[in-house]
Design a protein around this motif. Structure first.
Motif, PDB file in Angstrom:
ATOM      1  N   PRO A   1       0.820  -1.222   0.000  1.00  0.00           N
ATOM      2  CA  PRO A   1       0.000   0.000   0.000  1.00  0.00           C
ATOM      3  C   PRO A   1       0.849   1.264   0.000  1.00  0.00           C
ATOM      4  CG  PRO A   1      -0.855  -1.572   1.574  1.00  0.00           C
ATOM      5  CD  PRO A   1       0.444  -2.119   1.091  1.00  0.00           C
ATOM      6  N   PHE A   2       1.971   1.223   0.725  1.00  0.00           N
ATOM      7  CA  PHE A   2       2.833   2.418   0.780  1.00  0.00           C
ATOM      8  C   PHE A   2       3.424   2.708  -0.597  1.00  0.00           C
ATOM      9  CE2 PHE A   2       7.071   4.320   1.481  1.00  0.00           C
ATOM     10  CZ  PHE A   2       6.654   5.512   2.076  1.00  0.00           C
ATOM     11  N   ILE A   3       3.844   1.646  -1.294  1.00  0.00           N
ATOM     12  CA  ILE A   3       4.405   1.828  -2.638  1.00  0.00           C
ATOM     13  C   ILE A   3       3.323   2.335  -3.592  1.00  0.00           C
ATOM     14  CG2 ILE A   3       5.419   0.605  -4.611  1.00  0.00           C
ATOM     15  CD1 ILE A   3       6.792  -1.247  -2.573  1.00  0.00           C
ATOM     16  N   ALA A   4       2.116   1.790  -3.429  1.00  0.00           N
ATOM     17  CA  ALA A   4       1.010   2.234  -4.291  1.00  0.00           C
ATOM     18  C   ALA A   4       0.697   3.702  -4.070  1.00  0.00           C
ATOM     19  CB  ALA A   4      -0.226   1.375  -4.012  1.00  0.00           C
TER      20      ALA A   4
ATOM     21  N   PRO B   1       4.536  11.668   0.507  1.00  0.00           N
ATOM     22  CA  PRO B   1       3.709  12.195   1.604  1.00  0.00           C
ATOM     23  C   PRO B   1       4.177  13.579   2.018  1.00  0.00           C
ATOM     24  CG  PRO B   1       5.194  10.488   2.395  1.00  0.00           C
ATOM     25  CD  PRO B   1       5.314  10.501   0.905  1.00  0.00           C
ATOM     26  N   PRO B   2       3.306  14.372   2.639  1.00  0.00           N
ATOM     27  CA  PRO B   2       3.678  15.759   3.002  1.00  0.00           C
ATOM     28  C   PRO B   2       4.810  15.840   4.017  1.00  0.00           C
ATOM     29  CG  PRO B   2       1.548  15.136   3.946  1.00  0.00           C
ATOM     30  CD  PRO B   2       1.910  14.060   2.978  1.00  0.00           C
TER      31      PRO B   2
END
Length: 425
Positions: free
Chosen positions: A4-7, A15-16
């Motif tokens: 999910p993080f890679i997606a 991410p900010p």
């Protein structure tokens, strides 16, 4: 979790909270440059290892700077160290230093001998005592780490014998010491690996020519020239001393086994370098502390500066090649000046140094004789005064005794004159 993080990275971007990639690139580049600079300025490590158990090493300058690092490394490998210092053997600093060095290296074969490199007489006392031993004392290595300098702007100073201090400590003392110890070096067995490790500095490249009249004349003196000239003189002498050893014919007919190795340790954070950078002033010391990061970045530690000395002391290549090699960063390099190899320059330097030592020692001997005569006269005067005092005290005692006797006689006569009845009976 990783998927999910890679997606999210693929479809939504970074991410900010993630730092700016350009900032990361700049920071990483800067840190890499600093690390590369520090790695390069630190120099190379010695890769040659050798057990030194039972080997006797004479070491000058072994109580501070690079010499202290060399002393610790040699002692940790089992060498029997003889530290030549200007301190008396009972000096509290020296006693504590040796005890601490013994404990850190687990080597109790560490001793000190008094040999003040600012005094030709003191050097001769130590060296003659060493060579007068019968049978000849074992001597495997001489490492000359002692050095001094005058900070920029400093005044020219002389030793008690009247020789300019930098020239005396950095060159003439070593010339005198090795000259007297030469028979002890030549007397070592053929199968013994004997090495004389002599330090230099890249400042020798900018040194004026070696002219004895300029060396002794104060009008040609500056702190930088004096230091550079002393280092050039040591290199010229090192080459000449190797030829002197090679020319010796051993009684057994075998070739000479002693090798001279010249070492340039590079620039390091030593007390001498600190004096040079700070100009010997409190303001300079404050600036040095403020900008210490630059000193740490561009200058070696004493331990890293000692690596070339350890390489010269332990690498086996120096047994097989001719002596007089120059080592820097644990590799052999060429000399940057042709006059280092010039035999005419070496001859003039050798003869001039011999003549200077002979003149100074004669003058010093006369001064010591006069001083000894004065002390003897004072001692005789003191003894004469003590004898006079004893005689006067004896005379006074006799006088007091006679006075007491006469007083007793007078008192006895008075008593007799006061009792006439008893005399009549």
């Amino acid at each position: 979790m990783p998927l999910p993080f890679i997606a999210s990275l693929v479809f939504e971007g970074l991410p900010p909270w993630f730092p700016d990639p350009y900032l990361l690139l700049k920071s990483g580049t800067a840190l890499s440059a600093l690390a590369a600079t520090k790695w390069y300025s630190s120099g190379r490590l010695n890769t040659s290892e050798r057990k030194l158990h039972g080997r006797v090493v004479l070491l000058t300058g072994g109580t501070s700077g690079i010499g202290a690092a060399v002393a610790q490394e040699l002692a940790s490998r089992g060498a029997q160290l003889v530290l030549l210092t200007r301190h008396e053997q009972a000096d509290p600093f020296l006693v504590e230093y040796i005890q601490d060095l013994r404990e850190r290296t687990n080597n109790h074969l560490i001793y000190a001998e008094t040999c003040d490199l600012s005094s030709l007489y003191n050097i001769r006392k130590f060296a003659t005592k060493w060579i007068d031993n019968s049978p000849p004392r074992r001597l495997d290595m001489i490492v000359l780490c002692a050095s001094t300098l005058t900070p920029p702007g400093g005044k020219r100073t002389e030793t008690e014998e009247g020789i300019e201090t930098t020239w005396m400590v950095n060159y003439l003392a070593n010339f005198h010491l090795l000259g007297i110890l030469s028979p002890a070096i030549k007397a070592q067995p053929f199968d013994r690996d004997v090495r004389i490790v002599i330090p230099t500095c890249s400042s020798y490249i900018g040194s004026p020519k070696l002219e004895m009249n300029q060396v002794l004349d104060s009008k040609y003196w500056t702190p930088g020239k004096a230091y550079a000239r002393s280092k050039l003189a040591m290199m010229v002498f090192a080459k000449a001393f190797q030829k002197h050893l090679d020319a010796y014919k051993r009684p057994d007919g075998l070739p000479m086994n002693a090798k001279v190795v010249i070492v340039d340790p590079g620039f390091a954070r030593t007390p001498g370098m600190r004096r040079w950078l700070t100009r010997g002033s409190l303001l300079g010391l404050m600036l040095y502390m403020i900008f210490y990061l630059f000193a740490w970045l561009f200058l070696k530690s004493p331990f890293m500066a000692a690596q070339s000395f350890l390489y010269a002391a332990m690498d086996g290549i120096f047994i097989r090649v001719p002596g007089g090699k120059l080592v820097k960063e644990c590799i052999e390099v060429d000399c940057a000046r042709k006059d280092v190899e010039d035999e005419e320059v070496a001859k003039k330097l050798w003869e001039g140094s011999d003549k200077l030592i002979e003149t100074v020692e004669k003058e010093s001997a006369i001064k010591r004789a006069k001083l000894k005569q004065k002390e003897k006269e004072k001692e005789e005067e003191k003894k004469s005064a003590e004898q006079v005092e004893e005689i006067e005290a004896l005379i006074n005692t006799i006088k007091k005794g006679k006075a007491k006797e006469s007083t007793k006689k007078n008192s006895g006569a008075d008593k007799k004159s006061k009792t006439p009845g008893k005399e009549a009976k």
